[in-house]
Design a protein around this motif. Sequence first.
Motif, mmCIF file in Angstrom:
data_model
loop_
_atom_site.group_PDB
_atom_site.id
_atom_site.type_symbol
_atom_site.label_atom_id
_atom_site.label_comp_id
_atom_site.label_asym_id
_atom_site.label_seq_id
_atom_site.Cartn_x
_atom_site.Cartn_y
_atom_site.Cartn_z
ATOM 1 N N HIS A 122 14.249 30.055 15.971
ATOM 2 C CA HIS A 122 15.312 30.067 16.980
ATOM 3 C C HIS A 122 15.023 28.990 18.036
ATOM 4 N N ASP A 123 16.032 28.191 18.362
ATOM 5 C CA ASP A 123 15.733 27.143 19.343
ATOM 6 C C ASP A 123 16.843 26.849 20.346
ATOM 7 N N SER A 167 8.611 29.403 23.503
ATOM 8 C CA SER A 167 9.766 30.271 23.363
ATOM 9 C C SER A 167 9.576 31.138 22.122
ATOM 10 N N THR A 171 10.479 39.556 17.971
ATOM 11 C CA THR A 171 9.352 40.364 18.456
ATOM 12 C C THR A 171 8.208 40.284 17.451
ATOM 13 N N GLU A 218 15.603 33.455 32.539
ATOM 14 C CA GLU A 218 16.665 32.478 32.316
ATOM 15 C C GLU A 218 16.112 31.056 32.303
ATOM 16 N N ARG B 45 23.828 41.105 18.495
ATOM 17 C CA ARG B 45 23.904 39.899 19.318
ATOM 18 C C ARG B 45 23.607 40.189 20.780
ATOM 19 N N ASP B 97 13.208 44.335 12.580
ATOM 20 C CA ASP B 97 14.641 44.190 12.314
ATOM 21 C C ASP B 97 14.966 44.709 10.916
ATOM 22 N N TYR B 121 18.421 35.222 5.495
ATOM 23 C CA TYR B 121 18.663 36.307 4.549
ATOM 24 C C TYR B 121 20.114 36.742 4.560
HETATM 25 C C1 B12 Z 1 21.718 32.895 17.403
HETATM 26 C C2 B12 Z 1 20.754 33.741 16.608
HETATM 27 C C3 B12 Z 1 20.337 33.236 15.383
HETATM 28 C C4 B12 Z 1 20.712 31.854 14.868
HETATM 29 C C5 B12 Z 1 19.675 30.869 15.437
HETATM 30 C C6 B12 Z 1 20.189 29.487 15.721
HETATM 31 C C7 B12 Z 1 19.154 28.629 16.380
HETATM 32 N N1 B12 Z 1 19.185 27.362 16.066
HETATM 33 O O1 B12 Z 1 18.345 29.060 17.167
HETATM 34 C C8 B12 Z 1 20.572 32.090 13.339
HETATM 35 C C9 B12 Z 1 21.901 32.667 12.872
HETATM 36 C C10 B12 Z 1 20.240 30.877 12.510
HETATM 37 C C11 B12 Z 1 19.510 33.175 13.322
HETATM 38 C C12 B12 Z 1 18.625 33.399 12.287
HETATM 39 C C13 B12 Z 1 17.786 34.497 12.207
HETATM 40 N N2 B12 Z 1 17.746 35.525 13.080
HETATM 41 CO CO1 B12 Z 1 18.556 35.486 14.825
HETATM 42 N N3 B12 Z 1 19.489 35.756 16.434
HETATM 43 C C14 B12 Z 1 20.309 35.003 17.100
HETATM 44 C C15 B12 Z 1 20.783 35.757 18.366
HETATM 45 C C16 B12 Z 1 22.139 36.390 18.077
HETATM 46 C C17 B12 Z 1 20.881 34.934 19.621
HETATM 47 C C18 B12 Z 1 19.681 34.061 19.970
HETATM 48 C C19 B12 Z 1 20.111 32.963 20.916
HETATM 49 O O2 B12 Z 1 20.178 31.807 20.519
HETATM 50 N N4 B12 Z 1 20.487 33.314 22.136
HETATM 51 C C20 B12 Z 1 20.993 32.379 23.119
HETATM 52 C C21 B12 Z 1 19.856 31.748 23.889
HETATM 53 C C22 B12 Z 1 20.358 30.803 24.958
HETATM 54 O O3 B12 Z 1 19.159 32.803 24.477
HETATM 55 P P1 B12 Z 1 17.578 32.913 24.439
HETATM 56 O O4 B12 Z 1 17.058 32.203 23.264
HETATM 57 O O5 B12 Z 1 17.157 34.269 24.743
HETATM 58 O O6 B12 Z 1 17.161 31.986 25.674
HETATM 59 C C23 B12 Z 1 17.433 32.310 27.016
HETATM 60 C C24 B12 Z 1 16.229 32.921 27.726
HETATM 61 O O7 B12 Z 1 15.543 33.809 26.895
HETATM 62 C C25 B12 Z 1 15.431 31.748 28.182
HETATM 63 N N5 B12 Z 1 14.394 31.183 27.315
HETATM 64 C C26 B12 Z 1 14.329 31.079 25.977
HETATM 65 N N6 B12 Z 1 13.204 30.483 25.598
HETATM 66 C C27 B12 Z 1 12.519 30.156 26.702
HETATM 67 C C28 B12 Z 1 11.298 29.510 26.865
HETATM 68 C C29 B12 Z 1 10.815 29.290 28.159
HETATM 69 C C30 B12 Z 1 9.519 28.590 28.353
HETATM 70 C C31 B12 Z 1 11.567 29.750 29.283
HETATM 71 C C32 B12 Z 1 11.067 29.521 30.621
HETATM 72 C C33 B12 Z 1 12.786 30.407 29.094
HETATM 73 C C34 B12 Z 1 13.260 30.607 27.816
HETATM 74 O O8 B12 Z 1 16.400 30.737 28.395
HETATM 75 C C35 B12 Z 1 17.613 30.959 27.664
HETATM 76 C C36 B12 Z 1 18.806 30.884 28.558
HETATM 77 O O9 B12 Z 1 18.620 31.557 29.730
HETATM 78 C C37 B12 Z 1 19.655 36.841 18.504
HETATM 79 C C38 B12 Z 1 20.010 38.109 19.260
HETATM 80 C C39 B12 Z 1 19.836 37.898 20.742
HETATM 81 N N7 B12 Z 1 20.863 38.126 21.506
HETATM 82 O O10 B12 Z 1 18.775 37.514 21.197
HETATM 83 C C40 B12 Z 1 19.285 37.066 17.031
HETATM 84 C C41 B12 Z 1 17.894 37.592 16.657
HETATM 85 C C42 B12 Z 1 16.842 36.943 17.528
HETATM 86 N N8 B12 Z 1 17.737 37.143 15.272
HETATM 87 C C43 B12 Z 1 17.183 38.009 14.494
HETATM 88 C C44 B12 Z 1 16.946 37.826 13.102
HETATM 89 C C45 B12 Z 1 16.463 39.033 12.348
HETATM 90 C C46 B12 Z 1 17.164 36.596 12.477
HETATM 91 C C47 B12 Z 1 16.913 36.268 10.998
HETATM 92 C C48 B12 Z 1 15.672 36.836 10.352
HETATM 93 C C49 B12 Z 1 18.206 36.750 10.317
HETATM 94 C C50 B12 Z 1 18.418 36.462 8.851
HETATM 95 N N9 B12 Z 1 19.439 37.101 8.353
HETATM 96 O O11 B12 Z 1 17.762 35.703 8.198
HETATM 97 C C51 B12 Z 1 16.851 34.730 11.078
HETATM 98 C C52 B12 Z 1 15.451 34.281 11.574
HETATM 99 C C53 B12 Z 1 14.701 33.266 10.870
HETATM 100 C C54 B12 Z 1 13.484 32.815 11.645
HETATM 101 N N10 B12 Z 1 12.363 32.690 10.985
HETATM 102 O O12 B12 Z 1 13.491 32.581 12.813
HETATM 103 C C55 B12 Z 1 16.799 39.263 15.243
HETATM 104 C C56 B12 Z 1 15.305 39.261 15.545
HETATM 105 C C57 B12 Z 1 14.617 40.593 15.384
HETATM 106 C C58 B12 Z 1 13.135 40.418 15.582
HETATM 107 N N11 B12 Z 1 12.387 40.326 14.496
HETATM 108 O O13 B12 Z 1 12.666 40.357 16.672
HETATM 109 C C59 B12 Z 1 17.720 39.162 16.512
HETATM 110 C C60 B12 Z 1 17.147 39.811 17.762
HETATM 111 C C61 B12 Z 1 19.043 39.835 16.134
HETATM 112 C C62 B12 Z 1 18.881 41.298 15.768
HETATM 113 N N12 B12 Z 1 19.019 42.205 16.699
HETATM 114 O O14 B12 Z 1 18.643 41.604 14.638
HETATM 115 N N13 B12 Z 1 19.547 33.896 14.487
#
Ligand code: B12
Lengths: 248, 230
Positions: A122-123, A167, A171, A218, B45, B97, B121
Amino acid sequence: MTQTKESMNSIYPYLEEDSKTAAPLYQLQKAVVQRDCKTVKELTERMVKEGVDLFRILNQGLIPGMLEASERFRKGEFFIPELLMSSRALKFGLNVLRPLIQERKNRGLAKVVIGTVKFDLHDIGKNLVIILLEGNGFEVVDLGVDVSPEKFIKAVEKNEAQILAMSSLLTSTMSWMKFTIEHLQASGLKKKVKTLVGGAPVTPIFAKNIGADGYCREATSAPSMVKKLLGIKENEGESPFKQDSTRL
Amino acid sequence: MRENSTERRSGKKVLVLACSVMEKEIRQFQNGRLEFKFFDYGLHRTPENMAQAIQLEIDKASDEDYEGIILGYGLCSNGIVGITSKKLRLIIPRIHDCISLFLGSVESYQKQSKEFPGTYYLTPGWIDKGQTPVSKFKSYAQAYGEETARWVLHEEMKHYTRIVFIDTGVYPREPYRAIARENAEFLGISYEELQGSPNLFKKLLHGPWGKEFLIIERNQSVRQESFLDL
Ligand code: B12
């Protein structure tokens, strides 16, 4: 502006309502939320030309807009496309500010090495952190995704980075943050570099337990957190979003 | 639940609260004692809304005469953290998950993600919900045009190298396999099939609940630490 003060405040709570620049700052926030790259760029350029403080444009215009977009995603109102498009709009504004901020500082503020931890792909959040750090004048080395502790440490050494940011969105991969910090300790680099962690499942308690130096909920808080960790003074138009970051 | 399974024929019902993406896989284990309630898969999500939705149903269930509650959820990005049941015991699979459930064990999921981290997957359930790259592309294109859709999908999927179709054994295989394969071709990445296993589903729904499960006693909350191996 047709908006009443009240509705403005409820959506965009971080605005100084009584100042001259409030209206364009508000429009800038809105343009980020509405993913309008062109307007973001034009408004930013215009405000720069009018002499509005750079950090005010950043911290009271662009960043609250991004924060709003990110909050809407958390609530389920925005999906991935909207979020990515808001990030892109934000970047258009930051691209205007970045050279000016860097000029003012003479050089990059500090070097940050960043990546998504081992086995995690995830990125989107990480890339947003990069956009924001770069826009604030930091030099960022992006290691991409699925980054092993060894790779993190090599990059810190090679680039003489002051900050190592990680990042994690799974979990099941969060523990790699801990392993990386342990590696850092073992390699003797822990004293030279501060660690910052984030990602949706990371909590302040987890961050503290693994020995991280800082945590942000955030991405928008990352620049001010990095400054805090390095003892750099906040700039004018100080960011009001510190409450969601913790120095640990 | 006093006993360690739901097999006992007499007595009260057990409430199953689960994600709709695994509805069919779960329903196959109806043994007459289970009562099901499935939630919108979209909660995955928004982990912050997930706990709220589940908590509401748990609170409603406290007024009724159930033996206990089984959750068809993993930790799901802390989506179940904080959930508390005042009156009924909660049984939760100790997984991050749903992929572990589909594959039948935590170990087989771990093995896959270590060998091929870049795996996306697909199960028939996820395909039916439109959660494939091809369907996402179509809906993005409808909303924002092809060019933007292509950019968004690239940002989303650029690091993935393989699509794995998990055949969970409760859907006709051919049509879903074809869709999964089409997705791999669409992205230009490799395609593989894995046979799913009903083992973990079966244990979850019928017991016995060994160390693969968390049993949350009355008035205790679900905590993140219980799922982590630190
Ligand atoms: C989008 C998404 C995807 C996209 C990813 C696209 C990409 N290029 O990243 C796709 C569809 C490809 C994907 C794939 C997978 N995903 Co996914 N995905 C998500 C989803 C819906 C949103 C993540 C996201 O991008 N959020 C938006 C960003 C902006 O938010 P964020 O990353 O949290 O970042 C914010 C803060 O956290 C912070 N932040 C983030 N990083 C950092 C770092 C620092 C230093 C700081 C200061 C702040 C900071 O800043 C951001 C903005 O404020 C989450 C659920 C969720 N809501 O979290 C599931 C989720 C993370 N995924 C999940 C899963 C299971 C998968 C897959 C295994 C699914 C599959 N069928 O194969 C694969 C994973 C493969 C792998 N090895 O990683 C699960 C993880 C469960 C777990 N094990 O913990 C989740 C939680 C969904 C769920 N409930 O099942 N996923």
